[in-house]
Design a protein around this motif. Structure first.
Motif, short mmCIF file in Angstrom:
data_model
loop_
_atom_site.label_atom_id
_atom_site.label_comp_id
_atom_site.label_asym_id
_atom_site.label_seq_id
_atom_site.Cartn_x
_atom_site.Cartn_y
_atom_site.Cartn_z
N LEU A 21 40.65 48.56 37.17
CA LEU A 21 41.06 47.75 35.97
C LEU A 21 39.99 45.95 36.06
N LEU A 22 40.12 45.58 37.20
CA LEU A 22 39.49 44.59 37.25
C LEU A 22 38.07 43.97 37.33
N GLN A 23 37.14 44.96 37.19
CA GLN A 23 36.17 45.54 36.70
C GLN A 23 35.73 45.17 35.99
N TYR A 30 36.40 36.71 41.85
CA TYR A 30 36.20 35.99 43.36
C TYR A 30 37.68 36.12 44.10
N ILE A 31 37.53 35.69 45.17
CA ILE A 31 38.14 36.28 46.02
C ILE A 31 37.69 35.08 46.97
N GLU A 54 34.30 47.70 50.85
CA GLU A 54 33.51 48.58 49.42
C GLU A 54 33.61 48.34 48.22
N CYS A 55 34.11 47.19 47.75
CA CYS A 55 34.54 46.89 46.07
C CYS A 55 32.97 46.17 46.29
N GLU A 56 32.04 46.69 44.77
CA GLU A 56 31.27 46.17 43.94
C GLU A 56 31.33 44.72 43.30
#
Length: 164
Positions: A21-23, A30-31, A54-56
């Protein structure tokens, strides 16, 4: 849109099976480095660690002013991840900061930072037709089963939003 996240919304969305959902909602999130470490340092959660690594759409961003982070921590009692997320959101002039911790919300609001949390993300996904009411309710159940606390006030607000 510039979006910065603290640790808890990411963990909560993973627990609810809705990290993507974030994408869908924001594109890139950004973190700060400390949040990345909080998400990846615990070997007991190897599946979650792999998902984050692995999160793009999660981009690790260094905070420019480490002294501000230290000052914020010392004066507010927030942890390093929350403090870095607030400072990074300020430095990047973010459109929104994703944070669930109440004390962090109060501090960020005083700094003029726009904030939303996991419930706000689920509400926005519902409003934009990405989740049905039943899917949102299932997410809340998964959060509760995972030991993540959802305040009754937030839960009522979510139900009111979905009852439009």
């Amino acid at each position: 849109m510039i979006v910065v996240s603290d640790t808890t919304p990411i963990i909560s969305l993973m627990k609810a099976g809705q990290l993507e959902l974030l994408q869908k909602l924001f594109g890139i999130v950004y973190i700060p480095e400390t949040v990345y470490r909080e998400l990846t340092d615990n070997e007991a959660f190897s599946e979650e660690v792999r998902m984050v690594q692995e999160c793009e759409f999660l981009y690790v961003q260094k905070v420019d002013n480490g002294k501000s982070v230290t000052i914020l921590q010392n004066f507010t009692g927030l942890d390093a991840g929350e403090s870095e997320a607030i400072i990074l959101a300020d430095e990047m002039n973010s459109d929104v900061l994703l944070m669930d911790e109440h004390k962090g919300w109060q501090v960020a609001k005083k700094l003029g930072i726009t904030i939303t949390g996991t419930i706000g993300i689920l509400t926005q996904a519902f409003d934009e037709g990405m989740l049905t009411k039943e899917e949102v309710e299932r997410c809340i159940e998964l959060l509760k089963e995972s030991g993540i606390r959802v305040s009754e006030k937030l839960y009522q607000r979510l139900n009111m939003e979905m009852g439009k």
